[in-house]
Scaffold this motif. Structure first.
Motif, PDB file in Angstrom:
ATOM      1  N   LEU A 465     -13.659   1.863 -35.221  1.00 31.68           N
ATOM      2  CA  LEU A 465     -12.563   2.624 -34.637  1.00 31.68           C
ATOM      3  C   LEU A 465     -11.830   1.741 -33.639  1.00 31.68           C
ATOM      4  N   ILE A 466     -10.504   1.722 -33.724  1.00 31.50           N
ATOM      5  CA  ILE A 466      -9.678   1.001 -32.751  1.00 31.50           C
ATOM      6  C   ILE A 466      -8.798   2.036 -32.060  1.00 31.50           C
ATOM      7  N   SER A 467      -8.967   2.170 -30.754  1.00 31.27           N
ATOM      8  CA  SER A 467      -8.215   3.156 -29.985  1.00 31.27           C
ATOM      9  C   SER A 467      -7.020   2.500 -29.301  1.00 31.27           C
ATOM     10  N   LEU A 468      -5.940   3.271 -29.177  1.00 27.78           N
ATOM     11  CA  LEU A 468      -4.754   2.809 -28.467  1.00 27.78           C
ATOM     12  C   LEU A 468      -4.685   3.413 -27.065  1.00 27.78           C
ATOM     13  N   ALA A 469      -5.708   4.172 -26.679  1.00 24.58           N
ATOM     14  CA  ALA A 469      -5.767   4.783 -25.354  1.00 24.58           C
ATOM     15  C   ALA A 469      -6.368   3.799 -24.357  1.00 24.58           C
ATOM     16  N   SER A 470      -6.340   4.170 -23.070  1.00 20.57           N
ATOM     17  CA  SER A 470      -6.691   3.191 -22.040  1.00 20.57           C
ATOM     18  C   SER A 470      -8.014   3.431 -21.329  1.00 20.57           C
ATOM     19  N   ALA A 471      -8.560   4.647 -21.333  1.00 17.89           N
ATOM     20  CA  ALA A 471      -9.741   4.947 -20.523  1.00 17.89           C
ATOM     21  C   ALA A 471     -10.915   4.018 -20.858  1.00 17.89           C
ATOM     22  N   THR A 472     -11.562   3.517 -19.831  1.00 12.62           N
ATOM     23  CA  THR A 472     -12.694   2.610 -20.013  1.00 12.62           C
ATOM     24  C   THR A 472     -13.839   3.275 -20.762  1.00 12.62           C
ATOM     25  N   PHE A 485     -13.522   0.036 -30.423  1.00  9.73           N
ATOM     26  CA  PHE A 485     -12.756  -1.011 -29.746  1.00  9.73           C
ATOM     27  C   PHE A 485     -11.430  -0.406 -29.276  1.00  9.73           C
ATOM     28  N   LYS A 486     -10.748  -1.099 -28.373  1.00  9.21           N
ATOM     29  CA  LYS A 486      -9.426  -0.615 -27.972  1.00  9.21           C
ATOM     30  C   LYS A 486      -8.509  -1.779 -27.636  1.00  9.21           C
ATOM     31  N   ILE A 487      -7.212  -1.492 -27.659  1.00  4.31           N
ATOM     32  CA  ILE A 487      -6.193  -2.519 -27.463  1.00  4.31           C
ATOM     33  C   ILE A 487      -5.577  -2.474 -26.071  1.00  4.31           C
ATOM     34  N   SER A 488      -5.220  -1.287 -25.600  1.00  2.00           N
ATOM     35  CA  SER A 488      -4.445  -1.174 -24.362  1.00  2.00           C
ATOM     36  C   SER A 488      -5.260  -1.605 -23.147  1.00  2.00           C
ATOM     37  N   PRO A 489      -4.601  -1.985 -22.061  1.00  2.00           N
ATOM     38  CA  PRO A 489      -5.321  -2.485 -20.879  1.00  2.00           C
ATOM     39  C   PRO A 489      -6.156  -1.408 -20.218  1.00  2.00           C
ATOM     40  N   PHE A 656       0.838  -2.126 -29.107  1.00  2.00           N
ATOM     41  CA  PHE A 656      -0.584  -1.792 -29.205  1.00  2.00           C
ATOM     42  C   PHE A 656      -0.958  -1.429 -30.643  1.00  2.00           C
ATOM     43  N   ALA A 657      -0.131  -0.593 -31.279  1.00  2.00           N
ATOM     44  CA  ALA A 657      -0.399  -0.194 -32.657  1.00  2.00           C
ATOM     45  C   ALA A 657      -0.283  -1.389 -33.602  1.00  2.00           C
ATOM     46  N   ALA A 658       0.714  -2.242 -33.358  1.00  2.00           N
ATOM     47  CA  ALA A 658       0.880  -3.428 -34.202  1.00  2.00           C
ATOM     48  C   ALA A 658      -0.353  -4.314 -34.135  1.00  2.00           C
ATOM     49  N   ASP A 659      -0.921  -4.464 -32.951  1.00  2.00           N
ATOM     50  CA  ASP A 659      -2.103  -5.307 -32.794  1.00  2.00           C
ATOM     51  C   ASP A 659      -3.338  -4.688 -33.438  1.00  2.00           C
ATOM     52  N   ALA A 660      -3.415  -3.353 -33.453  1.00  2.00           N
ATOM     53  CA  ALA A 660      -4.533  -2.704 -34.131  1.00  2.00           C
ATOM     54  C   ALA A 660      -4.516  -3.040 -35.622  1.00  2.00           C
ATOM     55  N   ALA A 661      -3.318  -2.999 -36.232  1.00  2.00           N
ATOM     56  CA  ALA A 661      -3.200  -3.340 -37.655  1.00  2.00           C
ATOM     57  C   ALA A 661      -3.538  -4.811 -37.897  1.00  2.00           C
ATOM     58  N   LEU A 662      -3.073  -5.691 -37.002  1.00  2.00           N
ATOM     59  CA  LEU A 662      -3.377  -7.117 -37.142  1.00  2.00           C
ATOM     60  C   LEU A 662      -4.873  -7.384 -36.995  1.00  2.00           C
ATOM     61  N   MET A 663      -5.506  -6.670 -36.076  1.00  2.00           N
ATOM     62  CA  MET A 663      -6.939  -6.854 -35.865  1.00  2.00           C
ATOM     63  C   MET A 663      -7.723  -6.488 -37.118  1.00  2.00           C
ATOM     64  N   LEU A 664      -7.350  -5.389 -37.758  1.00  2.00           N
ATOM     65  CA  LEU A 664      -8.033  -4.987 -38.987  1.00  2.00           C
ATOM     66  C   LEU A 664      -7.735  -5.957 -40.122  1.00  2.00           C
ATOM     67  N   LYS A 700     -19.884  -8.135 -25.187  1.00  2.00           N
ATOM     68  CA  LYS A 700     -19.940  -7.414 -23.914  1.00  2.00           C
ATOM     69  C   LYS A 700     -18.639  -6.689 -23.594  1.00  2.00           C
ATOM     70  N   GLU A 701     -17.560  -7.030 -24.303  1.00  2.00           N
ATOM     71  CA  GLU A 701     -16.253  -6.446 -23.986  1.00  2.00           C
ATOM     72  C   GLU A 701     -15.523  -6.073 -25.269  1.00  2.00           C
ATOM     73  N   HIS A 702     -15.389  -4.760 -25.498  1.00  2.00           N
ATOM     74  CA  HIS A 702     -14.688  -4.261 -26.675  1.00  2.00           C
ATOM     75  C   HIS A 702     -13.247  -3.883 -26.361  1.00  2.00           C
ATOM     76  N   SER A 703     -12.791  -4.204 -25.173  1.00  2.00           N
ATOM     77  CA  SER A 703     -11.392  -4.002 -24.793  1.00  2.00           C
ATOM     78  C   SER A 703     -10.839  -5.376 -24.454  1.00  2.00           C
ATOM     79  N   GLY A 704     -10.324  -6.069 -25.483  1.00  2.00           N
ATOM     80  CA  GLY A 704     -10.122  -7.512 -25.365  1.00  2.00           C
ATOM     81  C   GLY A 704      -8.779  -8.004 -24.892  1.00  2.00           C
ATOM     82  N   LEU A 705      -7.826  -7.103 -24.584  1.00  2.00           N
ATOM     83  CA  LEU A 705      -6.533  -7.577 -24.099  1.00  2.00           C
ATOM     84  C   LEU A 705      -6.724  -8.296 -22.767  1.00  2.00           C
TER      85      LEU A 705
END
Length: 724
Positions: A465-472, A485-489, A656-664, A700-705
């Motif tokens: 799962l790749i989330s575009l939301a921000s909560a840690t 995983f997630k994209i946004s900061p 953020f959405a564009a990077d999710a597609a690129l990551m997959l 150790k970090e699934h929020s890689g931006l």
């Protein structure tokens, strides 16, 4: 605070049966007291008597000098004795925050009635109780989950909800009935550390637990109960070596330590990891209608680790040999299968059977299109953001397919569903995408409260799962979010950049206004932390509801405190409304937003009030101001141009959405597979320069931006530009 507990000759009878007999305890030093004993020893009955649930037949109970004998559960709780239960007793449909507020607000009928009638004094009192409950949630590690339904949390977190609610009663004596049951080792360690902290404040913690290793690790004093009577009382070391306890272990029908978690056949504590999985198995056993021979504690299950040297041993004789009394290990395959089926149904995971090609683990196929699912906010309060995500995903997937797709020409097929900005609908969507659409991965939108509950689903199904939301909380702790995983900061990154900019500008004071949901609460905490580090005073703090349409009252209160700047943690349309509210309140200081504020959506919503407002956001939003000619910058400019050409406007959230597609795309190409586990492993180590900036995931970090992606932007002439 020092707590005194005096229990004298306490007896509880049920007809001719003495469930508790002549129990006496004198304790005045706080700390943790562990209560252990075999099934049927009377441990829960004792807790019921101490908490007022069961009236004692004889004897007395005094806490801090007050006589609580037969006081009943309500009065006992009000006088400082609170508890948790073997079986969870939480209100699943209420939020985590409201579960914890209940013990405090329910104390006063006048308070509840006054709040309903809208009385100012009652509103202030309720708000104070809300803050107190929030602090308790932070204390037990549930802050990010405050506004989620309690039923949406994993079992270990629900245990914490019950503990936080018990603490909300300001106890002098805290009774815990098997608080570690069913928990993994890391969860148990975290909770026992919490119990130690609570006890250090003077609260006496009395803990009933079959996890004897856990009891011994945390307890200042250990009591052994058998057949309703106190068999032994001492430190962990004293109990482990007590000849009476050891003799009782092999005394025929008094199996005090036989089958106890954490003890080998000689009554010696064993390592936690050797019996951890037995605790989980026994939790299932105790709830399944499967006949089982009872032997010692925990339904005869955890005598020792399967395959260990101790397996199958009998009680030791004095000469070191073993008698013929063998500990019985109950096989639980039937109960596990039954309970597993119940759990699958309860989680809504029983959709159409997965295809034979996909083998039921995420719809992986050996040929044809590769399905990727997206559950986005296409209606509800944040639909404008969800729509931008949808456009970006469609554009990026089309581009990938036009360039030849993946895995020797296979195309990506995007399946989009509307989660309506509702957690329950998001759960339905994700289950449907996995079970019926057989997607290889799921992308969720910007609603943090919608995403957190579905992390357990993808973990069970092994679908990334790749989330575009921000909560840690979406990706933390990583040990429980292996497939998420997630994209946004992260809010902490936003707050650090924002407060550093304010400090550079010499700002000495700020006001803070945040939405009252997981995203806003985490941002609030991050701002307060960074403000303290920067030496900036927070003159006022205000919150508003996610559905609120006017924040003028909160804005006026902040302005009245005369801050030099106001930090706003909100998405659109709220961020735009607040900008107008501050302007109408004649605030002439700086307004600073986090990355969730809406980018171009904010400018449109705030209109004239947007001019001069600052925001922390990936620099790609102002890519026109960047003059360097590096490859990554050129790729960002090309992306913005392609999006603008297709949709005649650009959205900052699109990256953020564009990077999710690129990551997959990269994960599928690098792994050469659509297998969920292989995709997960590849995503976890992936590194690329995305549209949003450099992204570097790790174990150790699934929020890689990366932090260098972020900059401070400002609205000039109706558009976002780099502020520095």
């Amino acid at each position: 605070m020092t707590t005194s507990v005096e229990v004298s000759a306490l007896t509880v009878r049920y007809g001719g049966v003495k469930a508790v007999e002549d129990f006496t305890l004198s304790h005045s030093s706080g700390g943790v007291i562990g209560l252990i004993g075999p099934n049927g020893a009377g441990k829960t009955t004792l807790l019921n008597a101490l908490s007022g649930v069961t009236p004692p037949t004889s004897g007395t109970i005094r806490v801090n000098g007050r006589d609580l004998t037969g006081a009943g559960p309500v009065r006992t709780a009000r006088l400082g004795v609170t508890r948790t239960f073997q079986n969870l007793q939480i209100f699943g449909s209420l939020t985590v925050l409201h579960n914890v507020m209940l013990p405090r607000t329910a104390r006063s009928v006048h308070l509840s009635l006054g709040h309903v009638l809208g009385l100012a004094a009652s509103r202030r009192r309720v708000e104070a109780e809300r803050r107190t409950a929030g602090e308790l949630l932070d204390r037990v590690g549930l802050g990010p989950y405050a506004h989620l339904p309690a039923e949406s949390l994993a079992y270990g977190l629900q245990r914490r909800v019950e503990i936080a609610r018990a603490l909300a009663g300001d106890p002098a004596l805290l009774l815990l009935d098997e608080p570690l049951a069913g928990l993994a080792r890391a969860e148990s360690a975290d909770l026992t550390a919490l119990f130690t902290d609570i006890a250090a404040e003077g609260v006496t913690v009395l803990m009933v637990e079959h996890d004897v290793a856990g009891v011994f690790a945390v307890s200042d004093r250990v009591l052994v109960l058998d057949h309703g009577r106190l068999l032994a009382d001492g430190t962990s070391e004293q109990i482990a070596a007590d000849p009476v306890v050891r003799a009782a272990r092999c005394a025929g029908d008094r199996h005090v330590l036989r089958g106890v978690q954490g003890f080998d056949p000689e009554g010696v504590p064993v390592r936690h990891r050797e019996f951890r999985h037995h605790r989980l198995r026994d939790r299932v056993d105790s709830r399944a209608a499967v006949p089982a021979q009872r032997s010692g504690w925990r339904d005869g299950g955890p005598q020792r680790a399967v395959g260990s040297e101790a397996a199958g041993r009998s009680c030791p004789r004095h000469d070191g040999s073993y008698s013929g009394k063998r500990d019985t290990v109950i096989r639980t395959g039937t109960s596990l299968a039954l309970t597993g089926a119940i759990l699958v149904g309860a989680l809504g995971l029983t959709g159409c059977a997965a295809s034979e090609e996909g083998d039921g683990t995420g719809g992986r196929s050996k040929g044809g299109d590769i399905a990727i699912g997206a559950s986005l906010e296409l209606s509800g309060p944040t639909q404008s953001i969800g729509t931008a995500y949808k456009k970006a995903l469609e554009l990026q997937v089309d581009s990938i397919n036009e360039q030849g797709g993946v895995l020797n020409g296979r195309k990506l097929r995007l399946i989009v569903k509307d989660n309506q900005t509702k957690p329950a609908q998001n759960i339905t969507n994700v289950n449907d995408l996995i079970n019926n659409d057989h997607v290889v991965a799921v992308i969720t939108g910007g609603c943090s409260a919608c995403t957190v509950p579905v992390t357990s689903i993808v973990e069970k199904r092994k679908v990334p799962l790749i989330s575009l939301a921000s909560a840690t909380a979406i990706t933390d702790p990583v040990a429980e979010r292996q497939y998420t995983f997630k994209i946004s900061p992260n809010p902490a990154q936003d707050a650090e950049v924002l407060l550093a900019d304010l400090k550079r500008k010499g700002v000495k004071s700020v006001g803070l206004l945040n939405v009252d949901n997981p995203y806003g609460q985490e941002g609030r905490a991050a701002v307060l932390t960074q403000a303290k580090k920067a030496g900036i005073e927070v003159t006022g703090r205000q919150q508003f509801g996610q559905e609120d349409k006017d924040m003028s009252v909160q804005a006026k209160r902040l302005v009245d405190d005369h801050p030099e700047a106001v930090v706003v943690w909100a998405v659109m349309p709220a961020a735009g409304i607040i900008a107008k509210n501050l302007r109408d309140a004649e605030f002439d200081g700086g307004v600073y937003l986090d990355a969730g504020a809406g980018a171009e959506l904010f400018v449109k919503g705030a209109q004239g009030a947007a001019e001069g407002v600052h925001m922390v956001f990936p620099r790609v939003l102002a890519i026109g101001d960047v003059t360097s000619g590096g490859e990554s910058v050129q790729n960002q400019k090309q992306w913005v141009a392609r999006y603008t050409d297709r949709y005649q406007d650009y959205s900052g959230f699109a990256s953020f959405a564009a990077d999710a597609a690129l990551m997959l795309r990269d994960a599928i190409a690098e792994s050469g597979s659509t297998d969920g586990a292989q995709l997960r492993d590849t995503i976890e180590t992936i590194g690329f320069d995305g549209v949003s900036g450099p992204i570097r995931n790790s174990a150790k970090e699934h929020s890689g931006l990366q932090p260098e992606s972020l900059g401070v932007l400002v609205v000039r002439d109706g558009d976002w530009h780099l502020a520095n």
